[in-house]
Design a protein around this motif. Structure first.
Motif, PDB file in Angstrom:
ATOM      1  N   MET A  30       0.828  -1.210   0.000  1.00 35.52           N
ATOM      2  CA  MET A  30       0.000   0.000   0.000  1.00 35.52           C
ATOM      3  C   MET A  30       0.861   1.257   0.000  1.00 35.52           C
ATOM      4  O   MET A  30       0.545   2.228  -0.694  1.00 35.52           O
ATOM      5  CB  MET A  30      -0.934  -0.005   1.211  1.00 35.52           C
ATOM      6  CG  MET A  30      -2.056  -1.012   1.078  1.00 35.52           C
ATOM      7  SD  MET A  30      -3.147  -1.238   2.498  1.00 35.52           S
ATOM      8  CE  MET A  30      -2.947   0.175   3.490  1.00 35.52           C
ATOM      9  N   VAL A  31       1.939   1.256   0.741  1.00 31.92           N
ATOM     10  CA  VAL A  31       2.822   2.419   0.782  1.00 31.92           C
ATOM     11  C   VAL A  31       3.497   2.621  -0.571  1.00 31.92           C
ATOM     12  O   VAL A  31       3.573   3.737  -1.093  1.00 31.92           O
ATOM     13  CB  VAL A  31       3.866   2.278   1.905  1.00 31.92           C
ATOM     14  CG1 VAL A  31       4.950   3.324   1.784  1.00 31.92           C
ATOM     15  CG2 VAL A  31       3.192   2.360   3.269  1.00 31.92           C
ATOM     16  N   MET A  32       3.983   1.541  -1.174  1.00 33.43           N
ATOM     17  CA  MET A  32       4.678   1.665  -2.459  1.00 33.43           C
ATOM     18  C   MET A  32       3.721   1.979  -3.607  1.00 33.43           C
ATOM     19  O   MET A  32       4.101   2.671  -4.546  1.00 33.43           O
ATOM     20  CB  MET A  32       5.439   0.367  -2.769  1.00 33.43           C
ATOM     21  CG  MET A  32       6.562   0.088  -1.776  1.00 33.43           C
ATOM     22  SD  MET A  32       7.744   1.424  -1.609  1.00 33.43           S
ATOM     23  CE  MET A  32       8.524   1.364  -3.190  1.00 33.43           C
ATOM     24  N   ALA A  33       2.496   1.487  -3.537  1.00 38.60           N
ATOM     25  CA  ALA A  33       1.546   1.727  -4.626  1.00 38.60           C
ATOM     26  C   ALA A  33       1.083   3.174  -4.656  1.00 38.60           C
ATOM     27  O   ALA A  33       0.699   3.681  -5.717  1.00 38.60           O
ATOM     28  CB  ALA A  33       0.345   0.792  -4.483  1.00 38.60           C
ATOM     29  N   THR A  34       1.095   3.847  -3.528  1.00 38.28           N
ATOM     30  CA  THR A  34       0.644   5.238  -3.515  1.00 38.28           C
ATOM     31  C   THR A  34       1.754   6.209  -3.876  1.00 38.28           C
ATOM     32  O   THR A  34       1.493   7.405  -4.007  1.00 38.28           O
ATOM     33  CB  THR A  34       0.080   5.610  -2.130  1.00 38.28           C
ATOM     34  OG1 THR A  34       1.085   5.391  -1.154  1.00 38.28           O
ATOM     35  CG2 THR A  34      -1.149   4.779  -1.801  1.00 38.28           C
ATOM     36  N   ALA A  35       2.965   5.725  -4.035  1.00 34.43           N
ATOM     37  CA  ALA A  35       4.072   6.605  -4.419  1.00 34.43           C
ATOM     38  C   ALA A  35       3.859   7.061  -5.864  1.00 34.43           C
ATOM     39  O   ALA A  35       3.438   6.307  -6.723  1.00 34.43           O
ATOM     40  CB  ALA A  35       5.401   5.884  -4.280  1.00 34.43           C
TER      41      ALA A  35
END
Length: 134
Positions: free
Chosen positions: A30-35
């Protein structure tokens, strides 16, 4: 002294550690996908409609208010920008590039960057703006 051993056969797998791992992977995803496209923070001009131009492997050219140029987050000169874009273009012929120019930057500086993109034959080029809030 005799020890009594538990002779019960366990036919189930303890999934608690697997669930912990799954939750951690979910959070990381989730953190990497929102970058989004990385870059230097600038005060962008406003536009009435600003479609999303971000695509995978998009390179961001940022021009700060004082005229400094960054490719992603690394400061570069115009010659270095041209060399690095040419290398990236050779690796990906449809290389998408976005230009983020501070609204206080000289128009001439933006044109110099666009000329570099033209010389490297960047066909997918976009200008980043903020959405106009009504």
């Amino acid at each position: 002294m005799r020890f009594k051993y538990d002779t019960k056969v366990y036919d189930e797998i303890n999934v608690t550690p697997l669930l912990d791992l799954a939750w951690n992977l979910l959070i990381i995803f989730m953190v990497m996908a929102t970058a989004t496209v990385q870059g230097i923070s600038v005060d962008l001009p406003r536009a009435s409609s600003a479609p999303s131009l971000a695509k995978p492997h998009t390179r961001a050219i940022t021009i700060t208010a004082d005229g400094r140029i960054y490719l992603d987050t690394v400061g570069v000169s115009l010659a270095e920008l041209e060399a690095q874009l040419a290398t990236a273009k050779a690796a990906d012929p449809k290389l998408p590039v976005v230009v983020k120019g501070d609204k206080g930057v000289s128009y001439e500086r933006v044109i110099e960057v666009l000329d570099v993109a033209k010389r490297v034959h960047i066909s997918e080029l976009g200008l980043v703006t903020d959405k106009l809030v009504k």
